[in-house]
Write a protein that holds these residues in place. Structure first.
Motif, PDB file in Angstrom:
ATOM      1  N   ASP A  58       0.818  -1.225   0.000  1.00 37.09           N
ATOM      2  CA  ASP A  58       0.000   0.000   0.000  1.00 37.09           C
ATOM      3  C   ASP A  58       0.847   1.269   0.000  1.00 37.09           C
ATOM      4  N   ASP A  59       1.900   1.292   0.808  1.00 38.63           N
ATOM      5  CA  ASP A  59       2.690   2.512   0.956  1.00 38.63           C
ATOM      6  C   ASP A  59       3.785   2.679  -0.097  1.00 38.63           C
ATOM      7  N   TYR A  60       4.310   1.546  -0.613  1.00 39.99           N
ATOM      8  CA  TYR A  60       5.477   1.634  -1.491  1.00 39.99           C
ATOM      9  C   TYR A  60       5.345   0.850  -2.795  1.00 39.99           C
ATOM     10  N   GLY A  61       4.272   0.095  -2.966  1.00 39.46           N
ATOM     11  CA  GLY A  61       4.112  -0.704  -4.181  1.00 39.46           C
ATOM     12  C   GLY A  61       5.055  -1.895  -4.249  1.00 39.46           C
ATOM     13  N   VAL A  62       5.465  -2.397  -3.103  1.00 42.80           N
ATOM     14  CA  VAL A  62       6.427  -3.497  -3.016  1.00 42.80           C
ATOM     15  C   VAL A  62       5.740  -4.835  -3.262  1.00 42.80           C
ATOM     16  N   GLY A  63       6.435  -5.723  -3.967  1.00 44.48           N
ATOM     17  CA  GLY A  63       5.927  -7.057  -4.240  1.00 44.48           C
ATOM     18  C   GLY A  63       6.114  -8.005  -3.067  1.00 44.48           C
ATOM     19  N   ARG A  64       5.504  -9.173  -3.165  1.00 44.84           N
ATOM     20  CA  ARG A  64       5.514 -10.155  -2.081  1.00 44.84           C
ATOM     21  C   ARG A  64       6.929 -10.641  -1.731  1.00 44.84           C
ATOM     22  N   GLY A  65       7.756 -10.951  -2.722  1.00 45.47           N
ATOM     23  CA  GLY A  65       9.095 -11.474  -2.443  1.00 45.47           C
ATOM     24  C   GLY A  65       9.938 -10.499  -1.642  1.00 45.47           C
ATOM     25  N   GLN A  66       9.925  -9.247  -2.043  1.00 39.37           N
ATOM     26  CA  GLN A  66      10.690  -8.228  -1.327  1.00 39.37           C
ATOM     27  C   GLN A  66      10.121  -8.022   0.073  1.00 39.37           C
ATOM     28  N   ALA A  67       8.800  -8.024   0.179  1.00 40.64           N
ATOM     29  CA  ALA A  67       8.166  -7.858   1.488  1.00 40.64           C
ATOM     30  C   ALA A  67       8.504  -9.022   2.413  1.00 40.64           C
ATOM     31  N   MET A  68       8.517 -10.231   1.874  1.00 44.01           N
ATOM     32  CA  MET A  68       8.834 -11.399   2.698  1.00 44.01           C
ATOM     33  C   MET A  68      10.283 -11.363   3.173  1.00 44.01           C
TER      34      MET A  68
END
Length: 94
Positions: free
Chosen positions: A46-56
């Motif tokens: 929501d805040d940065y448009g980050v994908g799942r892999g990077q978030a994980m």
């Protein structure tokens, strides 16, 4: 892609180093070993448009710190040692 590459991509996408993101995560109440991955993924998306892999990758650091289990890494190559949390500028040889 190496684990460090995910952290580097996270920095590129957000403009914040992993350590800076950990500070924001702590302010939001996400810094504990019991943090729900979905909450962190949603925040970063929501805040940065980050994908799942990077978030994980950040979820892993929140839960376990910068070290990777020896079960998953070797002594040479891209999957070794401790992860850099202070950004790409701290990469050796740069």
């Amino acid at each position: 892609m190496s684990f460090q590459a995910y952290l580097d991509a996270l920095e590129t996408k957000t403009g914040k180093t992993p350590r800076e993101l950990l500070t924001v995560a702590a302010e939001r109440g996400f810094c504990s070993s019991a943090v729900k991955a979905g909450a962190v993924i949603e925040w970063l998306k929501d805040d940065y448009g980050v994908g799942r892999g990077q978030a994980m990758a950040l979820v892993h650091v929140i839960r376990n710190g910068p070290k990777i289990s020896s079960k998953h890494v070797g002594t040479t190559g891209t999957h070794r040692g401790e992860r850099r949390l202070d950004g790409r500028a701290t990469k050796p040889g740069v």
